[in-house]
Each structure stands twice: as C-alpha cells, then as structure tokens.
Design a protein around this motif. Structure first.
Motif, PDB file in Angstrom:
ATOM      1  N   PHE A 104       0.867  -1.181   0.000  1.00  0.00           N
ATOM      2  CA  PHE A 104       0.000   0.000   0.000  1.00  0.00           C
ATOM      3  C   PHE A 104       0.903   1.230   0.000  1.00  0.00           C
ATOM      4  N   THR A 105       0.880   2.017  -1.066  1.00  0.00           N
ATOM      5  CA  THR A 105       1.725   3.203  -1.154  1.00  0.00           C
ATOM      6  C   THR A 105       0.904   4.459  -0.865  1.00  0.00           C
ATOM      7  N   GLU A 138       1.094  -3.363  -6.089  1.00  0.00           N
ATOM      8  CA  GLU A 138       1.003  -2.078  -5.393  1.00  0.00           C
ATOM      9  C   GLU A 138      -0.368  -1.451  -5.617  1.00  0.00           C
ATOM     10  N   ILE A 139      -0.839  -0.767  -4.586  1.00  0.00           N
ATOM     11  CA  ILE A 139      -2.066   0.017  -4.709  1.00  0.00           C
ATOM     12  C   ILE A 139      -1.850   1.346  -3.991  1.00  0.00           C
ATOM     13  N   GLU A 140      -2.170   2.418  -4.681  1.00  0.00           N
ATOM     14  CA  GLU A 140      -1.998   3.784  -4.175  1.00  0.00           C
ATOM     15  C   GLU A 140      -3.217   4.155  -3.327  1.00  0.00           C
ATOM     16  N   VAL A 141      -2.977   4.613  -2.081  1.00  0.00           N
ATOM     17  CA  VAL A 141      -4.084   4.918  -1.173  1.00  0.00           C
ATOM     18  C   VAL A 141      -4.145   6.386  -0.756  1.00  0.00           C
ATOM     19  N   SER A 142      -3.193   7.205  -1.178  1.00  0.00           N
ATOM     20  CA  SER A 142      -3.075   8.583  -0.671  1.00  0.00           C
ATOM     21  C   SER A 142      -4.297   9.454  -0.942  1.00  0.00           C
ATOM     22  N   LYS A 143      -5.024   9.217  -2.011  1.00  0.00           N
ATOM     23  CA  LYS A 143      -6.164  10.069  -2.373  1.00  0.00           C
ATOM     24  C   LYS A 143      -7.501   9.486  -1.906  1.00  0.00           C
ATOM     25  N   MET A 144      -7.458   8.374  -1.192  1.00  0.00           N
ATOM     26  CA  MET A 144      -8.693   7.743  -0.738  1.00  0.00           C
ATOM     27  C   MET A 144      -9.285   8.514   0.428  1.00  0.00           C
ATOM     28  N   GLU A 145     -10.578   8.326   0.637  1.00  0.00           N
ATOM     29  CA  GLU A 145     -11.324   9.066   1.656  1.00  0.00           C
ATOM     30  C   GLU A 145     -11.739   8.147   2.807  1.00  0.00           C
ATOM     31  N   PHE A 146     -12.112   8.782   3.916  1.00  0.00           N
ATOM     32  CA  PHE A 146     -12.566   8.063   5.105  1.00  0.00           C
ATOM     33  C   PHE A 146     -13.665   7.053   4.742  1.00  0.00           C
TER      34      PHE A 146
END
Length: 177
Positions: A104-105, A138-146
């Motif tokens: 998870f990046t 890999e999966i990018e999580v930085s822009k995900m929301e609550f």
C-alpha cells in the motif's frame, strides 16, 4: 553474477550449516526430488532485503542457472533470524500458486489528513504462469477518503493471473486516526 544465489548441495544437518555461516534450505518442484541445499547467509539476507520474502529468484545449482519462487522463510521465534528457506523451482510457463505481497503506497499522505490505512490482509494468493506473476502488487491509497474500502478486485493484475479469493474481499479500509 549479481542477484543470483549459489545453492550448494547440503549433506550435513541444518544445525551444522547454520554454525558454518549458511542458511539451510530445500529446493523442490514439478518432476524434481527434494534437494537439500545451503546458501551463504549474508548473500541470502541481502537478496531477501532487495526482493522480498515472497519473490522470484535465480539460483545456481550444480553450475546450472535455474529460476524459483520463495515459498517459505522460517525464522527463529526468539531471535527472528532466518533458519530455513523453501524454494519451488519453476520453468517460465509453469502454472503455480503463489502468495504475493500487497504494498500500500501513499499511507504517509493519509496521516496528514487525519486518516490511516487499516490493513486486513497484506497478501493475496494467485495462480498463473510463474513468469507472469509479479513479486508484489502495489495500490496507491493517498487520495482515498474516510470509510473507503480496498477490495481484491481493486488490485491491478493481468488477465492471465487468477486470484484465488473472492474479488469482493476487503483487504483494507481508510479510517480516522
């Protein structure tokens, strides 16, 4: 040969190999009898740090280059030192089952927004041609929301690789810190 481990056939007990600075292991595979081997400790540890403990590797056995996937790295419970390694020898087109790590990046960017990633599973089991299976996903999580869930179906894998779990299985969720 950089990145290629030298697998020496082992006749002695694993304990003796470890005392001599080696890590004992076993190599097995389709149409192959178990071969008890040992690897230079420092080289094996370096390779595992570089590639990970569930990766595809190249090794020399009896001066013949072969490919394999690391199936298990056993550690001492009290010291966490590596005490044994299992490697499945594979050919490029051979179909194998393999547990692949999920990375998870962008987690640190969540923290700045008062969020964090709650991980339920950091690996998935897949099946496919050994040469097509990645060492990790890999999966990018930085822009995900609550409250946003990360499901297995969100992982990007080629169509030739079959995921061996329900695609709607949640492997992580974005939570408040």
């Amino acid at each position: 040969m950089e990145g290629i481990l030298n697998a020496q056939v082992r006749m002695e007990k694993p304990k003796v190999s470890r005392r001599e600075g080696f890590i004992p292991g076993v190599i097995y595979g389709k149409d192959l009898e178990n071969i008890f081997v040992k690897f230079e400790k420092t080289k094996l540890i370096g390779l595992l740090k570089e590639k990970g403990e569930k990766s595809r590797i190249s090794f020399l056995l009896n001066n013949k280059k072969q490919e394999g996937i690391i199936k298990d790295v056993a550690r001492d419970d009290s010291t966490n030192e590596i005490i044994h390694i299992d490697i499945q020898a594979v050919k490029g087109t051979e179909v194998v089952k393999w547990t692949v790590p999920v990375n998870f990046t962008g987690k640190e960017l969540l923290n700045g927004r008062g969020l964090y990633l709650q991980v339920y599973s950091n690996e998935i089991e897949v099946e496919g041609e050994s040469s097509l299976i990645p060492n990790s996903v890999e999966i990018e999580v930085s822009k995900m929301e609550f409250g946003q869930e990360i499901k297995i179906k969100d992982l990007k894998l080629t169509g030739e690789i079959r995921i061996l779990k329900d695609l709607d299985t949640v492997i992580g969720v974005i939570a408040n810190s």
